[in-house]
Every structure is written in structure tokens, then in C-alpha cells.
Enzyme design. Structure first.
Site, mmCIF file in Angstrom:
data_model
loop_
_atom_site.group_PDB
_atom_site.id
_atom_site.type_symbol
_atom_site.label_atom_id
_atom_site.label_comp_id
_atom_site.label_asym_id
_atom_site.label_seq_id
_atom_site.Cartn_x
_atom_site.Cartn_y
_atom_site.Cartn_z
ATOM 1 N N SER A 80 0.882 -1.178 0.000
ATOM 2 C CA SER A 80 0.000 0.000 0.000
ATOM 3 C C SER A 80 0.916 1.223 0.000
ATOM 4 C CB SER A 80 -0.828 -0.004 1.287
ATOM 5 O OG SER A 80 -1.434 1.248 1.516
ATOM 6 N N TYR A 110 -1.916 -1.200 10.745
ATOM 7 C CA TYR A 110 -1.959 -1.482 9.303
ATOM 8 C C TYR A 110 -0.655 -1.050 8.627
ATOM 9 C CZ TYR A 110 -3.461 -1.289 4.405
ATOM 10 O OH TYR A 110 -3.547 -1.462 3.039
HETATM 11 N N1 LIG Z 1 -8.710 -0.700 -1.181
HETATM 12 C C1 LIG Z 1 -7.699 0.089 -0.876
HETATM 13 O O1 LIG Z 1 -7.855 1.317 -0.758
HETATM 14 C C2 LIG Z 1 -6.318 -0.467 -0.731
HETATM 15 C C3 LIG Z 1 -5.233 0.420 -0.720
HETATM 16 C C4 LIG Z 1 -3.949 -0.068 -0.563
HETATM 17 C C5 LIG Z 1 -3.744 -1.437 -0.430
HETATM 18 N N2 LIG Z 1 -4.817 -2.286 -0.443
HETATM 19 C C6 LIG Z 1 -4.551 -3.714 -0.254
HETATM 20 O O2 LIG Z 1 -5.195 -4.465 -1.257
HETATM 21 C C7 LIG Z 1 -5.423 -5.786 -0.763
HETATM 22 C C8 LIG Z 1 -6.832 -6.227 -1.108
HETATM 23 O O3 LIG Z 1 -7.769 -5.382 -0.477
HETATM 24 P P1 LIG Z 1 -9.090 -4.865 -1.224
HETATM 25 O O4 LIG Z 1 -8.964 -3.408 -1.342
HETATM 26 O O5 LIG Z 1 -9.364 -5.663 -2.430
HETATM 27 O O6 LIG Z 1 -10.182 -5.119 -0.070
HETATM 28 P P2 LIG Z 1 -11.354 -6.195 0.043
HETATM 29 O O7 LIG Z 1 -12.342 -6.009 -1.057
HETATM 30 O O8 LIG Z 1 -11.813 -6.072 1.457
HETATM 31 O O9 LIG Z 1 -10.628 -7.601 -0.183
HETATM 32 C C9 LIG Z 1 -9.798 -8.155 0.785
HETATM 33 C C10 LIG Z 1 -9.648 -9.623 0.493
HETATM 34 O O10 LIG Z 1 -8.754 -10.207 1.458
HETATM 35 C C11 LIG Z 1 -9.375 -11.360 1.950
HETATM 36 N N3 LIG Z 1 -8.888 -11.802 3.255
HETATM 37 C C12 LIG Z 1 -8.904 -11.149 4.440
HETATM 38 N N4 LIG Z 1 -8.379 -11.936 5.395
HETATM 39 C C13 LIG Z 1 -8.026 -13.095 4.795
HETATM 40 C C14 LIG Z 1 -7.440 -14.304 5.235
HETATM 41 N N5 LIG Z 1 -7.121 -14.506 6.526
HETATM 42 N N6 LIG Z 1 -7.187 -15.291 4.332
HETATM 43 C C15 LIG Z 1 -7.521 -15.130 3.035
HETATM 44 N N7 LIG Z 1 -8.115 -14.024 2.558
HETATM 45 C C16 LIG Z 1 -8.358 -13.025 3.435
HETATM 46 C C17 LIG Z 1 -10.866 -11.014 1.990
HETATM 47 O O11 LIG Z 1 -11.639 -12.176 2.161
HETATM 48 P P3 LIG Z 1 -13.116 -12.156 2.825
HETATM 49 O O12 LIG Z 1 -14.040 -11.784 1.714
HETATM 50 O O13 LIG Z 1 -13.288 -13.548 3.322
HETATM 51 O O14 LIG Z 1 -13.076 -11.133 3.921
HETATM 52 C C18 LIG Z 1 -10.986 -10.378 0.617
HETATM 53 O O15 LIG Z 1 -11.022 -11.352 -0.379
HETATM 54 C C19 LIG Z 1 -5.137 -5.746 0.747
HETATM 55 O O16 LIG Z 1 -3.869 -6.312 0.988
HETATM 56 C C20 LIG Z 1 -5.111 -4.255 1.052
HETATM 57 O O17 LIG Z 1 -4.291 -3.935 2.153
HETATM 58 C C21 LIG Z 1 -6.089 -1.838 -0.587
#
Ligand SMILES: NC(=O)c1ccc[n+]([C@@H]2O[C@H](COP(=O)([O-])OP(=O)(O)OC[C@H]3O[C@@H](n4cnc5c(N)ncnc54)[C@H](OP(=O)(O)O)[C@@H]3O)[C@@H](O)[C@H]2O)c1
Length: 288
Positions: free
Chosen positions: A140, A153
Site C-alpha cells: 500500500s 496497518y
Molecule cells: N482498497 C484500498 O484502498 C487499498 C489500498 C492499498 C492497499 N490495499 C490492499 O489491497 C489488498 C486487497 O484489499 P481490497 O482493497 O481488495 O479489499 P477487500 O475487497 O476487502 O478484499 C480483501 C480480500 O482479502 C481477503 N482476506 C482477508 N483476510 C483473509 C485471510 N485470513 N485469508 C484469506 N483471505 C483473506 C478477503 O476475504 P473475505 O471476503 O473472506 O473477507 C478479501 O477477499 C489488501 O492487501 C489491502 O491492504 C487496498
């Protein structure tokens, strides 16, 4: 005919992982879209079937040793190789350090940091033997800059950055690449899935006012038209994977680019002032 590459993506039930799995499959990667709850797999399976995409869904909880080794064993037995790992699973734990329980901080690291490490350790023997492979760790812009009420985080993403940057050297000789992806705000289920320190929910908390201001500021950032969509993250990941000589880091989104520029051009104290102005002073929490 050229062999199909095999990719594994964690956290494919929604957001960045969901789009990355679909995009890799559309680009001829045989893709294992892994997720911890298989009941969330209906949509990706439906799209894969409709568009005849090479996607298989497997259960994988990054916090569970057995779940990780079982999934990677299934893939190794079926495919005999793994070309790409996208460590994407993660969530955001908010809260002031004093009010975060040790359990909440450890759980954050268990998913965002140790979860990624656990899956890397499971795929590395195979990648080393095949003398090739690409590991993409979704960090991130928060893996580069501290922000208030986000220590858990940000700490987990800083850890992922340092770990990835270091392991890169030892893996290079085996043909294994390590890449970091640094998105800014992306419109996924991220905000809904983020967790708040239980103690900070109490209106009597000494941090209640600060928590409210920061969370309002964060929500505004996600509403801004400059926030990215998960497809952009997927496209950057695909570009990085397809590159013969990928960069160590890829930013995603105008906000991430602007923050990175600011970080590069500022001293620590200038950067701190900028963060305070952006998140706290405007709301009158601290004096200029
Ligand atoms: N969105 C942003 O603004 C942003 C910015 C910077 C970085 N990121 C990074 O992008 C990545 C994905 O996030 P996203 O934005 O796509 O959010 P998201 O829609 O909430 O997706 C997160 C994913 O991670 C899964 N997850 C959480 N805990 C887990 C575990 N113990 N084992 C396996 N899967 C697990 C969730 O599964 P469930 O559906 O079961 O909860 C979901 O599939 C993360 O690493 C996040 O830190 C996001």
C-alpha cells in the site's frame, strides 16, 4: 504450443484479488483464485464459466498453516509448477495504539504480514526448483508513510515492504522475482471490511474525537473521484508480471503517485506537517 503459466491469487473473493484473478485468467494464466470462504465464490465461478476462463477456486486462509499447505499441495500435484503468486489478502485495522489490544495488532500482522510470508514459504521450494517464478506482494502507499490511527496497518505493510526488498536479493539467483504493489485508495470492500479498535468505539475514549476526524478524512479520500478502481490494480499487477525486468515497486492511483512524490521531496518534519495539515489541522484538532 507454449505452456500455460500457473498463477495463485489470495483474497480473491472481492476487490483487487477478484479482478486480478479474472484479468490473469483472461491473459492465459491458469489461475487459482483462492479465498478463505468458499461460499463467496459464486460470482467468480459464474464469470469464469460464462467466459470460459481457466479459473479454479480453492480454499486458502492465509492465517492458517494447514489451509495454506493443503492449497499449495493441491496446486503442485495438479500442475507441477507455480509461476506467479499474488499475495493480496489483507484488511485494515484502525485505532490508536493505546486502545488497540495486542490481539488486534497481532491479528493484523497475522493476515497482512505473516499471511503473505506463510504463502511465500509454501511456494518458494517449488519456484526455486523450477528456477523461475514471480511473487507479487500487494502492499500500500501506507507501506511507505505513517498516518494517524493506522499504526497496526501501516506497520504490517512496512514490514511487508522490508521483507520483500530483502528477500529479493537471495531469490534473484534462482530466477525468482519479488514485486511490491502500492495502491492509494481503491474502491473495493476495503472500508466495509476495515476494523475499528473495540476500545476506541467507546464515546468516553480520550481518542474519540481524533478517531472521528481521521475516519471522516479517510472516507472523504475514498469518495474522491481520484480513487482507483480494482481493475487498475489488476492491470498494474499484470504489467509487472509480464515485464522481463520488473520494477521493485509499482504505485497505483494518482493519490499514491502524489503521496510518493511528496515523500521523496520532503524532509521528515515537512512530511509530518503535510500529514497534519491534511488530516488534522483542517478539522481543528491541532493548532498550526
Ligand atoms: N482498497 C484500498 O484502498 C487499498 C489500498 C492499498 C492497499 N490495499 C490492499 O489491497 C489488498 C486487497 O484489499 P481490497 O482493497 O481488495 O479489499 P477487500 O475487497 O476487502 O478484499 C480483501 C480480500 O482479502 C481477503 N482476506 C482477508 N483476510 C483473509 C485471510 N485470513 N485469508 C484469506 N483471505 C483473506 C478477503 O476475504 P473475505 O471476503 O473472506 O473477507 C478479501 O477477499 C489488501 O492487501 C489491502 O491492504 C487496498
Amino acid at each position: 504450443m507454449q505452456r500455460e503459466s500457473v498463477a495463485v491469487v489470495t483474497g480473491s473473493s472481492s476487490g483487487n484479488g477478484f479482478e486480478t484473478s479474472l484479468l490473469l485468467a483472461k491473459n492465459r494464466f491458469y489461475t487459482y483464485a483462492t479465498m478463505r470462504k468458499l461460499e463467496k465464490s459464486a460470482r467468480i465461478k459464474e464469470i469464469a464459466k460464462k467466459d470460459s476462463l481457466p479459473i479454479e477456486v480453492l480454499q486458502l486462509d492465509v492465517t492458517d498453516d494447514k489451509s495454506v499447505t493443503d492449497a499449495i499441495d493441491v496446486i503442485s500435484n495438479r500442475q507441477g509448477r507455480i509461476d506467479v503468486l499474488v499475495n493480496n489478502a489483507g484488511y485494515e485495522q484502525h485505532g490508536p495504539v493505546e486502545e488497540l489490544s495486542m490481539e488486534e495488532i497481532k491479528t493484523q500482522f497475522e493476515t497482512n504480514f505473516f499471511g503473505a510470508v506463510r504463502v511465500m514459504k509454501a511456494v518458494l521450494p517449488m519456484m526455486r526448483k523450477q528456477r523461475s517464478g514471480t511473487i507479487v506482494n500487494v502492499s500500500s502507499i501506507g507501506g511507505k508513510i505513517g498516518v494517524p490511527l493506522n499504526s497496526a496497518y501501516v506497520g504490517s505493510k512496512f514490514a511487508l515492504e522490508g521483507f520483500s526488498e530483502s528477500m529479493k536479493y537471495e531469490l534473484e539467483g534462482f530466477g525468482i522475482k519479488v514485486i511490491l504493489i502500492e495502491p492509494g485508495a481503491v474502491n473495493t470492500n476495503y472500508l466495509e471490511n476495515s476494523r475499528q479498535a473495540q476500545k476506541a468505539m467507546n464515546p468516553d475514549s480520550p481518542y474519540a474525537e481524533l478517531s472521528k476526524m481521521v475516519s471522516e478524512g479517510v472516507r472523504e479520500r475514498f469518495k474522491e473521484t481520484s480513487s482507483s478502481c480494482p481493475m487498475q490494480v489488476a492491470e498494474v499487477i499484470l504489467t509487472a508480471i509480464k515485464s522481463d525486468k520488473p520494477n521493485t515497486r509499482y504505485l497505483v492511483g494518482n493519490d499514491a503517485i502524489a503521496i510518493n512524490e511528496r515523500r521523496k521531496s520532503s524532509s521528515d518534519s515537512e512530511l509530518e506537517r503535510w500529514i497534519k495539515e491534511g488530516l488534522l489541522e483542517q478539522k481543528g484538532f491541532i493548532n498550526k
